[in-house]
Design an enzyme around this catalytic site. Structure first.
Site, short mmCIF file in Angstrom:
data_model
loop_
_atom_site.label_atom_id
_atom_site.label_comp_id
_atom_site.label_asym_id
_atom_site.label_seq_id
_atom_site.Cartn_x
_atom_site.Cartn_y
_atom_site.Cartn_z
CB VAL A 231 -10.06 -0.17 -21.28
CG1 VAL A 231 -11.57 -0.53 -21.11
CG2 VAL A 231 -9.42 1.23 -21.70
CG PHE A 232 -9.83 -6.94 -19.34
CD1 PHE A 232 -9.23 -7.52 -20.33
CD2 PHE A 232 -11.06 -6.97 -18.81
CE1 PHE A 232 -9.42 -9.02 -20.39
CE2 PHE A 232 -10.83 -8.87 -19.15
CZ PHE A 232 -10.60 -9.79 -19.84
N GLY A 233 -12.11 -5.24 -21.68
CA GLY A 233 -13.51 -5.74 -22.36
C GLY A 233 -13.36 -7.25 -22.63
CE1 TYR A 234 -17.47 -7.74 -17.90
CE2 TYR A 234 -15.86 -6.56 -17.80
CZ TYR A 234 -17.21 -6.56 -17.26
OH TYR A 234 -18.06 -6.10 -16.69
N GLY A 235 -16.88 -8.34 -22.03
CA GLY A 235 -18.37 -8.50 -22.79
C GLY A 235 -18.47 -7.75 -24.29
CB SER A 236 -20.99 -4.64 -25.27
OG SER A 236 -21.01 -4.18 -24.27
CD GLU B 106 -18.65 -0.12 -19.08
OE1 GLU B 106 -19.74 -0.69 -18.48
OE2 GLU B 106 -19.04 -0.47 -20.33
#
Length: 183
Positions: A8-13, A86
């Site tokens: 899983v790619f996370g870019y914020g919270s 999401e």
């Protein structure tokens, strides 16, 4: 041949509050989209009457974030959790994207891209408007300023300097100082 574990790619919270179990977290680069405060938040960091702003992956550029490797046996519950978190309003569209880990390895990761046709898509707002919305808003998950500052702080800890995000935090800090001085 074994099937690779899902990522899983996370870019914020997701970087600082993933909310799911993972085997490892690695700094990662996603090409073809960039992090932007481009989504009006009507729930977590704002309300319909006073929307906040949250991050989306918008077309173009690249984004440094974190890739989380998930154990295959935990993937169904992880995916369900991410769907609830999401996809509750349809503002994101899920996509599998190639991301490059810090060691150069490429993996396929689930990423949540902004749906530019969604009514909550804010597009490109100028700095003053972003600061105004962020500074006044709060939702179920807390103040919008906390969300923005947490993301900036965690990116810096990873050695990621998001210039636009740092400009927003600096402007929020200036506004906070001005408000305190006038009180």
């Amino acid at each position: 041949m074994p099937v690779p574990n899902p990522w899983v790619f996370g870019y914020g919270s997701l970087i600082w509050n993933p909310g799911f179990a993972y085997l490892r977290a690695e700094k990662a680069l996603l090409r073809g989209a960039h992090r932007a405060l481009s989504i009006y938040s009507h729930r977590h960091r704002g309300t319909p009457e006073q929307p906040g702003l949250v991050f989306g992956l918008s077309r173009g550029g690249s984004c440094l974030g974190v890739a989380f490797e998930v154990a295959p046996e935990l993937w169904p519950e992880t995916f369900d959790y991410l769907q609830a978190r999401e996809q509750d309003r349809g503002v994101y569209r899920e996509a599998w994207r190639s991301v490059e880990l810090a060691d150069g390895t490429r993996v396929q990761a689930l990423a949540y891209l902004v749906n530019e046709r969604h009514p909550q898509y804010a597009g490109r707002l100028d700095l003053a408007e972003q600061v105004r919305l962020i500074g006044r808003s709060a939702g179920e998950s807390g103040r919008n300023t906390e969300y923005v500052r947490n993301t900036a702080q965690h990116l810096l800890r990873l050695g990621i300097r998001d210039k636009t995000l740092l400009e927003i935090v600096e402007a929020l800090d200036r506004d906070t100082g001005l408000m305190a001085a006038s009180a």
